[in-house]
Write a protein that holds these residues in place. Structure first.
Motif, mmCIF file in Angstrom:
data_model
loop_
_atom_site.group_PDB
_atom_site.id
_atom_site.type_symbol
_atom_site.label_atom_id
_atom_site.label_comp_id
_atom_site.label_asym_id
_atom_site.label_seq_id
_atom_site.Cartn_x
_atom_site.Cartn_y
_atom_site.Cartn_z
ATOM 1 N N ASN A 40 27.898 17.750 14.764
ATOM 2 C CA ASN A 40 28.705 18.916 15.134
ATOM 3 C C ASN A 40 28.883 19.793 13.899
ATOM 4 O O ASN A 40 29.659 19.460 13.001
ATOM 5 C CB ASN A 40 30.060 18.456 15.666
ATOM 6 N N ALA A 56 32.525 20.565 12.842
ATOM 7 C CA ALA A 56 33.508 19.493 12.637
ATOM 8 C C ALA A 56 33.834 19.357 11.155
ATOM 9 O O ALA A 56 32.968 19.504 10.283
ATOM 10 C CB ALA A 56 32.967 18.168 13.164
ATOM 11 N N THR A 63 25.050 20.197 17.912
ATOM 12 C CA THR A 63 25.775 20.678 19.085
ATOM 13 C C THR A 63 25.850 22.198 19.035
ATOM 14 O O THR A 63 25.908 22.804 17.966
ATOM 15 C CB THR A 63 27.189 20.096 19.147
ATOM 16 N N ALA A 82 27.616 17.885 23.044
ATOM 17 C CA ALA A 82 27.429 16.480 22.652
ATOM 18 C C ALA A 82 27.275 15.584 23.872
ATOM 19 O O ALA A 82 26.481 14.639 23.869
ATOM 20 C CB ALA A 82 28.598 16.016 21.793
ATOM 21 N N GLY A 85 30.502 13.446 13.475
ATOM 22 C CA GLY A 85 31.555 14.340 13.954
ATOM 23 C C GLY A 85 32.869 13.605 14.000
ATOM 24 O O GLY A 85 33.002 12.496 13.470
ATOM 25 N N THR A 127 34.100 14.682 19.266
ATOM 26 C CA THR A 127 32.654 14.695 19.477
ATOM 27 C C THR A 127 32.152 13.315 19.867
ATOM 28 O O THR A 127 31.269 13.173 20.730
ATOM 29 C CB THR A 127 31.927 15.182 18.205
#
Length: 325
Positions: A9, A12, A40, A46, A65, A69
């Protein structure tokens, strides 16, 4: 060689963590894993990537993440289950804000200094073994969703909604942003409604502050919410805080939340396979620190439903009862 999809991610945690993803991939590949990388691209990405990984025959799905996530990826795997088809094992590279599940598993988590957290976690993952863990399944007005850590109703769910409404502040301030929103919500405790919490064959009632159904021991990083929780016992741990008002003061709330063995009469604690939580006035619900509709909510355990890459740490051994799994 284990064919692995690494989902990361990009939004994140802190940017420096995302810069560690290539180094973590190098660690995995040097251990003989075949690693494909997928970023993502949106709120549900995700889940969709993990679901597709089942169809594509991956043996492992590793998530770089945070808890949110990881939850989405777990839901993608579990929703794509097919009779007789093994699921890929889920692995975690902690790169979020709180990383509570990773902490409970003894994985290295991001700190204030720029340490190489993700490569260190990857070195533990390549020494992991697969353990089938329990997950929770929550049903609310928002639908149906699995969780790895917890489902919460009331104060914590309202705070979660506040925090998720401002993702930039969450990313910048981290846990402090949760604390600030919690303090802002405390005066509203004087209006706490009557809760009814059905826990297997018993029912609790009280002027509720929050009810938390846990699959792991810790909550909100430091709170020892469910001291008896295991990932492999076929049960969920229920903690219900009630009879607390604004006049008790924040110190009372803090003392109860941090109690290792909840013996206070304003705390009920039990282990159960099925839970139903309702309130006289509609209350917010969250699942793994993501808003998930409102009450009533029904929660059940799905025993040994998800294969997890369990790191070789003392924390993971305790939480998963690895010796007996």
């Amino acid at each position: 060689m284990m064919r692995t999809l690494l989902i990361h991610n990009p939004t994140a945690g802190r940017p420096r963590l995302q810069r560690q993803v290539p180094d973590a991939v190098a660690v995995l590949r040097s251990a003989g894993l075949t690693v494909d990388l997928a970023a993502t691209t949106g709120p549900d990405s995700a889940r969709r990537l993990a679901s597709a990984a089942v169809e594509q025959g991956y043996e492992a799905v590793v998530v770089a993440g945070g808890d949110g996530t990881v939850n989405l990826a777990a839901n993608g795997l579990l929703q794509a289950r097919r009779e007789g088809q093994p699921l890929p094992a889920l692995g975690i590279l902690p790169a979020g804000t709180a990383n509570v599940l990773a902490r409970d598993l003894g994985l290295p988590v991001p700190g204030p200094t720029p340490e190489a957290t993700l490569p260190a976690a990857a070195r533990l993952l390549v020494r992991s073994h697969v353990v089938s863990i329990d997950v929770g399944l929550a049903r609310s007005t928002a639908g149906e969703r699995f969780f790895l850590c917890w489902a919460g109703v009331g104060l914590d769910a309202a705070v979660t909604a506040d925090v998720m409404a401002n993702p930039q502040a969450k990313r910048r301030l981290g846990v402090l942003f949760f604390v600030g929103n919690l303090l802002a919500r405390l005066p509203g405790l004087r209006h706490a409604p009557l809760y009814t919490v059905a826990v297997d064959d018993q029912t609790w009632q009280g002027q509720g502050v929050l009810a938390v159904v846990s699959n792991i021991q810790h909550y909100a990083v430091m709170l020892d919410m469910a001291p008896s929780a295991l990932l492999t016992d076929g049960l969920l741990d229920v903690t219900f805080f009630h009879g607390i008002t604004a006049w008790n003061g924040p110190s009372t709330v803090a003392r109860l939340l941090t109690s290792r063995h909840p013996s206070d009469p304003r705390v009920r604690y039990a282990q159960a396979a099925a839970i139903r939580i309702d309130a006289a006035q509609t209350q917010a619900v969250h699942v793994d620190a993501e808003p998930f509709g409102v009450t009533p909510v029904e929660i059940a355990v799905a025993p040994a439903a998800l294969p997890l890459l369990m790191p070789p740490t003392a924390e993971a051994e305790r939480l998963a009862s690895v010796a007996g799994n």
